[in-house]
Design an enzyme around this catalytic site. Structure first.
Site, PDB file in Angstrom:
ATOM      1  N   ALA A  29     -14.532  53.904   5.642  1.00 53.42           N
ATOM      2  CA  ALA A  29     -15.571  54.551   4.838  1.00 53.42           C
ATOM      3  C   ALA A  29     -16.558  53.538   4.285  1.00 53.42           C
ATOM      4  O   ALA A  29     -17.766  53.786   4.218  1.00 53.42           O
ATOM      5  CB  ALA A  29     -14.936  55.337   3.701  1.00 53.42           C
ATOM      6  N   HIS A 139     -15.154  39.271  -2.426  1.00 59.69           N
ATOM      7  CA  HIS A 139     -15.737  40.012  -3.549  1.00 59.69           C
ATOM      8  C   HIS A 139     -14.681  40.532  -4.515  1.00 59.69           C
ATOM      9  O   HIS A 139     -14.973  40.768  -5.688  1.00 59.69           O
ATOM     10  CB  HIS A 139     -16.614  41.166  -3.036  1.00 59.69           C
ATOM     11  CG  HIS A 139     -15.885  42.292  -2.381  1.00 59.69           C
ATOM     12  ND1 HIS A 139     -15.289  42.183  -1.147  1.00 59.69           N
ATOM     13  CD2 HIS A 139     -15.644  43.571  -2.794  1.00 59.69           C
ATOM     14  CE1 HIS A 139     -14.737  43.337  -0.818  1.00 59.69           C
ATOM     15  NE2 HIS A 139     -14.929  44.193  -1.809  1.00 59.69           N
ATOM     16  N   GLU A 176      -2.326  42.921  -3.139  1.00 64.83           N
ATOM     17  CA  GLU A 176      -3.302  43.973  -3.409  1.00 64.83           C
ATOM     18  C   GLU A 176      -2.862  44.927  -4.516  1.00 64.83           C
ATOM     19  O   GLU A 176      -3.399  46.023  -4.672  1.00 64.83           O
ATOM     20  CB  GLU A 176      -3.572  44.751  -2.122  1.00 64.83           C
ATOM     21  CG  GLU A 176      -4.138  43.895  -0.999  1.00 64.83           C
ATOM     22  CD  GLU A 176      -5.625  43.608  -1.136  1.00 64.83           C
ATOM     23  OE1 GLU A 176      -6.402  44.542  -1.427  1.00 64.83           O
ATOM     24  OE2 GLU A 176      -6.015  42.436  -0.955  1.00 64.83           O
ATOM     25  N   HIS A 252      -4.494  49.993   2.921  1.00 64.47           N
ATOM     26  CA  HIS A 252      -3.471  49.925   1.876  1.00 64.47           C
ATOM     27  C   HIS A 252      -2.442  51.020   2.117  1.00 64.47           C
ATOM     28  O   HIS A 252      -2.748  52.075   2.674  1.00 64.47           O
ATOM     29  CB  HIS A 252      -4.075  50.138   0.480  1.00 64.47           C
ATOM     30  CG  HIS A 252      -4.923  49.015  -0.006  1.00 64.47           C
ATOM     31  ND1 HIS A 252      -6.110  49.214  -0.677  1.00 64.47           N
ATOM     32  CD2 HIS A 252      -4.763  47.678   0.077  1.00 64.47           C
ATOM     33  CE1 HIS A 252      -6.647  48.051  -0.984  1.00 64.47           C
ATOM     34  NE2 HIS A 252      -5.851  47.108  -0.534  1.00 64.47           N
ATOM     35  N   ASN A 365     -17.255  54.695  -0.521  1.00 61.94           N
ATOM     36  CA  ASN A 365     -16.902  53.287  -0.422  1.00 61.94           C
ATOM     37  C   ASN A 365     -15.430  53.111  -0.071  1.00 61.94           C
ATOM     38  O   ASN A 365     -14.917  51.998  -0.083  1.00 61.94           O
ATOM     39  CB  ASN A 365     -17.216  52.568  -1.733  1.00 61.94           C
ATOM     40  CG  ASN A 365     -18.267  51.488  -1.566  1.00 61.94           C
ATOM     41  OD1 ASN A 365     -18.518  51.027  -0.453  1.00 61.94           O
ATOM     42  ND2 ASN A 365     -18.878  51.073  -2.653  1.00 61.94           N
ATOM     43  N   CYS A 371      -6.987  55.585  -5.826  1.00 64.02           N
ATOM     44  CA  CYS A 371      -7.553  54.234  -5.914  1.00 64.02           C
ATOM     45  C   CYS A 371      -8.081  53.940  -7.309  1.00 64.02           C
ATOM     46  O   CYS A 371      -8.148  52.784  -7.723  1.00 64.02           O
ATOM     47  CB  CYS A 371      -8.695  54.068  -4.909  1.00 64.02           C
ATOM     48  SG  CYS A 371      -8.172  53.634  -3.248  1.00 64.02           S
TER      49      CYS A 371
END
Length: 448
Positions: A29, A139, A176, A252, A365, A371
């Site tokens: 995405a 990032h 993560e 993930h 995004n 999330c």
């Protein structure tokens, strides 16, 4: 007698620089919507509306603040010189991708903020926090310092809370956070089983690994966090994510599985060794039986699961028993997924209700409802010991809505990231927000 505990959800508030830079290789995405014009104001209001709906239902709903972006200090550390405005202009001219990276509002996805182990599981009976190093993506790798400050400000009492620094920012210890971690238990206050899902074993070159997209979580990182949190073998299970799923865009584990209480809701292709994973959980789960809710590929093809973010939904206890699945709107737009959800609710299993949440700005995004939240199990004493200024109330919701409407832009393009006014607007907004939430000075610009 186990302590009574609740599961609080701490959602990341979407930041003023929310944009679509397509920075996340392996997130379909994110790449699909690259360079589209975003609406930071709408994104933040969508996130707040989601929080408010859950708070109104009686769930304890907390807020984690956005990070300072663009992060000029990172650019200066990489050799860009001059005033803040000059640094932004030079970066926009010489390396726009780097400017986009330090402008990302990705801290909104607080499932990646940290791994949290409840006091019922840990060796010292404190709640343990380890911010994720997010080393797979530049990032995101700059997030853990401010994340750590925020968590320490909110959970400051060391009689109840323990904080660890992020793991070394190396690929061998890629971490993560809670996006690859879930907890199963009879009730929140009882000892549970913490399921750590990893993409590859970094120090075993012969082990299975994805070939197309990177595995962002390593076995070594997951084991390190379990050690730091003082989890015994009885409290932890380590399972490898199916490499084929990662290569299909499941970056993930929370894009293909979600757990809550005694229920694990997962796709057929979630785990490399499905039966062993379930057996390991069942062998450790106490005072309850695992409800393994398997979604077959024939029912919901993997690509439909990814496109809809079916498994990136929140699985929440209902007051009268059973569970609710809070899904993104896309789940009702894809026929196979919508039909499956109807059958799921009618089946009489643990998931008894489905509710749709509009988080489209985040979804573009690559982030669904799950999330946007970090789950923290807290006893009554721990809830009282934490900083309460971040718990969403009607008053705080109204105040934050007014704050967003007063500070956020309704359109943001990639070219806007070089605008020094955007930096000033963002810093002014965050300075005000840290005061509203009572967090003190957590941002670099507040410490200069």
């Amino acid at each position: 007698m186990p302590a009574t505990a609740i599961e609080a959800n701490f959602d990341g508030l979407v930041g003023p620089t929310h944009n679509y830079a397509g920075l996340s290789w392996g997130n379909v995405a994110s790449k699909t919507n690259i360079r589209a014009v975003s609406n930071p104001r709408e994104a933040a209001l969508q996130g707040l509306a989601k929080m408010k709906r859950l708070a109104d239902r009686g769930y304890v709903q907390g807020i984690l603040p956005p990070h300072e972006r663009p992060h000029v200090q990172t650019l200066k550390a990489l050799g860009f010189r001059g005033t803040d405005a000059e640094v932004l202009a030079t970066a926009a001219r010489d390396n726009p991708v780097m400017l986009a990276a330090v402008s990302s509002a990705s801290s909104m996805w607080t499932a990646n903020a940290a791994t949290v182990s409840p006091s019922a599981d840990t060796h010292d009976h404190r709640v343990h926090f380890t911010p994720a190093n997010l080393s797979a993506k530049f990032h995101r790798s700059i997030e853990h310092r401010v994340t750590g400050r925020s968590l320490k400000s909110i959970f400051a009492d060391d009689a109840y809370f323990a904080h660890h620094p992020a793991l070394p920012s190396l690929s061998q210890f890629g971490d993560e956070g809670a996006a690859n971690h879930t907890r199963l238990c009879a009730s929140y206050g009882e000892p549970g089983v913490e399921l750590f899902v990893y993409g590859q074993a970094a120090f075993d070159e012969s082990a299975p690994a994805p070939q197309r997209f990177p595995a962002r979580q390593t076995l070594e990182a997951s084991r390190a966090i379990a050690r730091l949190h003082g989890l015994t073998d009885r409290r932890a299970v380590f399972a490898q994510q199916n490499p084929a799923a990662i290569d299909a865009g499941v970056f993930h584990n929370d894009v293909i599985a979600v757990g809550n209480g005694h229920a694990l809701f997962y796709h057929e292709l979630a785990f490399l060794e499905e039966e062993r994973t379930l057996a390991d959980i069942r062998a450790r789960l106490e005072r309850t039986e695992l409800a393994a809710i398997r979604v077959d590929e024939a029912e919901v093809p993997l690509q439909d699961a990814i496109a809809s973010y079916l498994f990136n939904s929140q699985l929440l206890n209902l007051p009268g028993g059973g569970m609710m699945l809070a899904v993104p709107g896309e789940c009702r737009e894809i026929g196979t997924v919508s039909a499956y959800l109807d059958r799921l609710v009618a089946s009489g299993g643990p998931i008894q209700a489905v509710e749709v949440f509009d988080v489209k700005q985040s979804m573009r995004n690559g982030g669904g409802p799950a999330c946007l939240r970090l789950r923290v199990v807290l006893t009554e004493a721990e809830l009282n010991a934490m900083h309460r200024g971040v718990i969403l109330t009607d008053e705080l919701y109204e105040r934050l809505t007014t704050w967003v409407e007063g500070h956020y832009r309704s359109e943001l393009s990639q070219a806007d990231l070089a605008d020094p006014m955007l930096l000033d607007e963002s810093r002014h907004a965050l300075d005000e927000l840290s005061g509203i939430l009572g967090l003190g000075s957590i941002y670099d610009f507040q410490m200069e």
